[in-house]
Write an enzyme that holds these catalytic residues in place. Structure first.
Site, short mmCIF file in Angstrom:
data_model
loop_
_atom_site.label_atom_id
_atom_site.label_comp_id
_atom_site.label_asym_id
_atom_site.label_seq_id
_atom_site.Cartn_x
_atom_site.Cartn_y
_atom_site.Cartn_z
N HIS A 25 0.83 -1.20 0.00
CA HIS A 25 0.00 0.00 0.00
C HIS A 25 0.87 1.25 0.00
O HIS A 25 2.06 1.20 0.32
CB HIS A 25 -0.91 0.01 1.22
CG HIS A 25 -0.15 -0.05 2.51
ND1 HIS A 25 0.48 1.03 3.06
CD2 HIS A 25 0.10 -1.10 3.34
CE1 HIS A 25 1.09 0.67 4.18
NE2 HIS A 25 0.88 -0.62 4.37
N ASP A 73 3.91 -4.90 3.64
CA ASP A 73 5.33 -5.25 3.65
C ASP A 73 5.55 -6.68 4.12
O ASP A 73 6.43 -7.39 3.62
CB ASP A 73 6.14 -4.26 4.49
CG ASP A 73 5.57 -4.03 5.89
OD1 ASP A 73 4.53 -4.63 6.23
OD2 ASP A 73 6.17 -3.23 6.63
#
Length: 390
Positions: free
Chosen positions: A29, A291
């Protein structure tokens, strides 16, 4: 090594005999607000004001992601993978259930294809199982091995100087946390491994607290806040950032890049992607996650270590791991090229919008057991074999 994508396009289009057949992309994101509401407990200082709920995509993150969408659409049209920006049934955009991933995916799709492509995500409170990086195997043998590996990683780290620096930046000795929890020096806080079924592996203690603080500083920097609002003006140089971000990198490495554990937490994502690579009918797949997804996937697929020039992070905000399937017409074979496409820390802070004329940065990626040639391509069959092993 940094290679500007516009040069790659020129190279491939100049009689190389390679035709782009499919692109599958895993994206983190874009810029979000901090993930916790407890930051005020860790310092007597006043935090900058974020216009948005906890963990939400920021307006700047939305703009940068729209530009990245336009950039990728222009590239795949230039390569003739798609004919135009209204590809209908040839594109699939899939997001995790978090607001920041949904809005990132929608921003990418809007920038790339206007209103021609809808974003798919499940209507559920929890995380989508495909993206959920939780512990699934809790057999005693597995648990013993993983805990031993995580503890060995913990035993090797030396973050005392970075944590002492954090003490000074936040003035933790005068914080509410110091008064109520008697934690007044982060360098003295013990780390404790958290390992439970259906929960993300974690390291409670100094690493977790340090990661929370450094992450908030980094998001403020990326969002373009005034220097005095980024760690109250106390991060002055690249070396300062590198020292503090060692906390963040270590925290994530221990959680998601320990062998066996990475394969477990990434298992649903690996299974999904394996099916896409072998049976997917779309030409362009975009997955938007976190992540943790990128780190655990890359570790489980045995990516070699890589360097992202101009970046603080190993998994930059808005960065994308791009898997490309190329057909070699001359030799009658399929090839894979993997790249990390991202923006530098400065580009993100300055709000530079990616385009073919001003492309993002990139690094060629290489995996064990999928040897690349001088241009970064490996045999597709070698790549696919990995999904029948992991």
């Amino acid at each position: 090594m940094i290679i500007k994508l516009i040069f790659i396009i020129a190279f491939i289009g100049a009689g190389s005999g390679l035709q782009l057949k499919q692109v599958v992309m895993l994206s983190r994101h874009n810029i979000r607000t901090p993930l916790t509401t407890n930051l005020q407990l860790l310092t007597p200082k006043r935090w900058p004001n974020w216009n948005g709920n906890t963990g939400y995509l920021t307006p700047k993150g939305q703009i940068l992601e729209q530009a990245m969408g336009r950039y990728f659409a222009d590239w795949i049209i230039e390569e003739k993978l798609l004919l135009d920006k209204c590809p209908r049934n040839q594109v699939f955009v899939f997001s995790n259930t978090r607001e920041r991933t949904i809005q990132t995916a929608k921003s990418f799709a809007e920038g790339a294809f206007g209103d021609c492509v809808e974003v798919y995500y499940k209507n559920m409170t929890g995380m989508d199982p495909v993206f959920n990086p939780v512990v699934r195997n809790v057999s005693e043998e597995f648990k013993e091995i993983v805990l031993s590996e995580m503890q060995a990683q913990l035993n090797k780290i030396d973050l005392k100087n970075a944590l002492l620096r954090l003490n000074t930046i936040v003035d933790i000795k005068d914080s509410e946390y110091c008064k109520t929890e008697n934690i007044c020096d982060l360098s003295e806080v013990r780390n404790k491994i958290v390992f439970e079924l259906n929960k993300e592996p974690d390291v409670a203690g100094a690493l977790q607290l340090g990661n929370t603080l450094v992450d908030a500083f980094l998001m403020a920097y990326y969002d373009g806040m005034k220097e005095d609002d980024v760690a109250w003006g106390q991060i002055h140089t690249l070396e300062d950032w590198k020292a503090l971000l060692k906390i963040l990198k270590t925290y994530h490495k221990i959680r998601f890049q320990t062998k066996l554990l990475d394969r477990d937490v990434a298992s649903t994502l690996v299974k999904y992607l394996g099916d896409v690579f072998q049976n997917g009918s779309k030409k362009f797949y975009v997955l938007v996650g976190h992540d943790a997804n990128i780190l655990s996937l890359m570790s489980s697929l045995n990516f070699k270590d890589y360097t992202l020039d101009g970046q603080f992070e190993k998994t930059p905000i808005g960065g994308k791991v791009v898997f490309e399937k190329w057909h070699d017409e001359v030799n009658g074979r399929d090839l894979l090229r993997a790249r990390y496409v991202y923006q530098s820390s400065t580009q993100i802070r300055d709000g530079v919008e990616a385009s073919l004329l001003h492309p993002p940065l990139e690094a060629l990626l290489e995996m064990e057991d999928c040897a690349v040639d001088e241009n970064g391509y490996c045999a597709w069959d070698d790549f696919i074999r990995k999904f029948n092993i992991v």
